[in-house]
Design an enzyme around this catalytic site. Structure first.
Site, short mmCIF file in Angstrom:
data_model
loop_
_atom_site.label_atom_id
_atom_site.label_comp_id
_atom_site.label_asym_id
_atom_site.label_seq_id
_atom_site.Cartn_x
_atom_site.Cartn_y
_atom_site.Cartn_z
N ALA A 44 0.98 -1.59 -0.01
CA ALA A 44 0.10 0.27 -0.07
C ALA A 44 0.81 1.73 0.01
CB ALA A 44 -0.62 0.15 1.23
N ASN A 45 -0.17 2.36 -0.51
CA ASN A 45 0.75 3.14 -0.31
C ASN A 45 0.58 4.64 1.23
OD1 ASN A 45 2.41 3.72 -2.30
ND2 ASN A 45 0.80 5.12 -3.60
N ARG A 46 1.48 4.94 1.68
CA ARG A 46 1.24 5.95 2.88
C ARG A 46 -0.07 7.04 2.75
NH1 ARG A 46 4.49 4.44 6.80
NH2 ARG A 46 6.87 4.61 6.29
N ALA A 93 -3.63 7.92 -3.22
CA ALA A 93 -2.90 7.47 -3.51
C ALA A 93 -2.69 5.83 -4.24
CB ALA A 93 -1.57 7.61 -2.40
N VAL A 94 -2.28 6.41 -5.01
CA VAL A 94 -3.19 4.41 -6.01
C VAL A 94 -1.55 3.72 -6.21
CG1 VAL A 94 -3.85 3.63 -7.89
CG2 VAL A 94 -4.81 6.13 -7.23
#
Ligand code: C5P
Length: 403
Positions: free
Chosen positions: A211-213, A277-278
């Site tokens: 994942a992204n932050r 934030a894909v």
């Protein structure tokens, strides 16, 4: 704040939900409202004058023929001297009185005398709510211009029975009061907007993901600001811990492909603001079972494949919204990278921000952005994420109006 110094005449009638009205008084006052309580005789069986008066910090009116108040025709003054009359809980009895123009106590007399907006939060047993007489009265009140919030489905306070009849929650009632008293201009009325927010989670196996932050704070604030300006907003949100913003249609997704599908299904729209934030990549072949640690200490290798670029897809779509806005979270060469992104993705504006760890922007409450269009760079000062959202929505309204 919409409710600052607004005078809310709160009529509490006699139902068990009256206990929630104590919290309602607090919530209204927290937002700056002055609460003037009226209680019916039956309400006094459920909550005390003392509790209501103390929380409202105001005298509680109860009598139609009060020696103190009648010098200046108290009920007429009460009916006139407020911005809104709120009935919470509204019993079947009080609704019947109002629908038929009866005025035999202070509450019903004020309801007959007032010219202010009236908001009712009905609360009663589900059998009573579905009774044809109550439905008839509710319909009549709607025709007469009375506003309603609830009742909701769920368990009744007296236990056992479930069905429609629960009083709306205090915060939902407050939101309705705010909506009725909101006189702010609505430059985006009639416009449809799609916002993406939060991260995406790309599964490796059933328990692990990449994942992204991203907390979703900025995207959710933009969705809320668009609603405040009158837009009809669909928010497609990745996994976040934030509450759904009020008045927004929220579609919860996990993966980038799900986010893309939800966004495309929400077209056509006038405005697209892609804040999520894909994750750029997903695991090429995710495992259906948890990948086990191997005994010999060897580690799995992951193969990635590229995720769809949602902003780019929307920016080049046949149903492309009139205004497409992307974000560029960069750690270096922020403005150069953002300008390149503008062209590549077919966006009208890019909101560029520096997300190097030392800025504290990721997951924080503040943001410092530059607005990049084809012919200009506008650097905004350090602002809260809510302020960035408000300013961006003002800019959106200007752009759509052709300013
Ligand atoms: O290319 P980059 O990820 O830096 O672009 C950021 C912008 O593109 C953001 O507006 C983000 O929401 C959007 N984006 C997207 N789909 C992707 C990657 C980014 O919509 N797969």
């Amino acid at each position: 704040m919409i409710l600052t110094d607004k005078r809310i005449l709160l009529i509490i009638s006699g139902g068990i939900a009256a206990y929630k009205s104590l919290d309602l008084v607090r919530r209204l006052r927290e937002r700056g409202a002055v609460v003037i309580p009226i209680m019916t005789k039956a309400a006094e069986e459920f909550v005390t004058l003392l509790a209501v008066g103390a929380l409202a910090a105001h005298k509680v009116h109860t009598d139609l023929f009060s020696r103190d108040d009648e010098v200046d025709v108290g009920h007429i003054r009460l009916a006139r001297d407020c911005d809104l009359v709120l009935v919470a809980p509204a019993t079947a009895d009080l609704m019947a009185k109002m629908a038929n123009g009866l005025a035999n106590d202070l509450a019903s007399t004020v309801l007959l005398a007032t010219e202010r907006p009236v908001l009712m939060a009905p609360a009663m047993n589900p059998k009573m709510w579905s009774n044809p007489a109550v439905s008839r009265n509710a319909s009549q009140l709607l025709i007469d211009g009375v506003h309603f919030v609830g009742p909701m489905r769920g368990e009744m306070a007296e236990g056992g029975e479930a069905g429609t009849g629960r009083m709306a929650e205090p915060l939902d009632i407050v939101a309705e009061v705010e909506a009725l008293l909101d006189t702010a201009p609505k430059p985006l009325a009639g416009k449809r907007a799609i916002v993406t927010s939060g991260p995406t989670h790309e599964p490796i196996d059933p328990v692990r993901y990449i994942a992204n932050r991203s907390s979703g704070t900025q995207g959710h604030a933009i969705a809320a600001a668009l609603v405040k300006s009158g837009a009809d907003v669909t928010l497609v949100s990745g996994p976040v811990t934030l509450a759904d913003p009020r008045g927004v249609k929220v579609i919860h997704v996990e993966r980038a492909e799900e986010m893309r599908d939800a966004v495309l299904a929400s077209l056509p729209a006038d405005i697209a603001v892609m804040v999520a934030a894909v994750a750029d990549w997903r695991v090429a072949t995710r495992s259906d079972e948890k990948i086990k640690k191997s005994a010999d200490g060897s580690v799995p290798s992951l193969e990635f494949t590229e995720n769809p670029d949602i902003l780019k897809t929307v920016g080049h779509h046949e149903k492309r919204p009139k205004l497409v806005i992307g974000f560029a979270a960069e750690t270096n060469d922020v403005e150069t990278n953002a300008t390149a992104k503008l062209n590549r993705k077919g966006a009208d504006l890019i909101v560029a921000n520096d997300v190097s760890p030392e800025t504290g922007i990721m997951g924080g409450k503040r943001n410092r952005v530059a607005i990049i269009s084809r012919d200009s760079v506008d650097r905004w000062p350090d602002l809260s994420k809510d302020e960035v959202a408000d300013r961006l929505v003002t800019l959106i309204a200007e752009k759509l109006a052709g300013a």
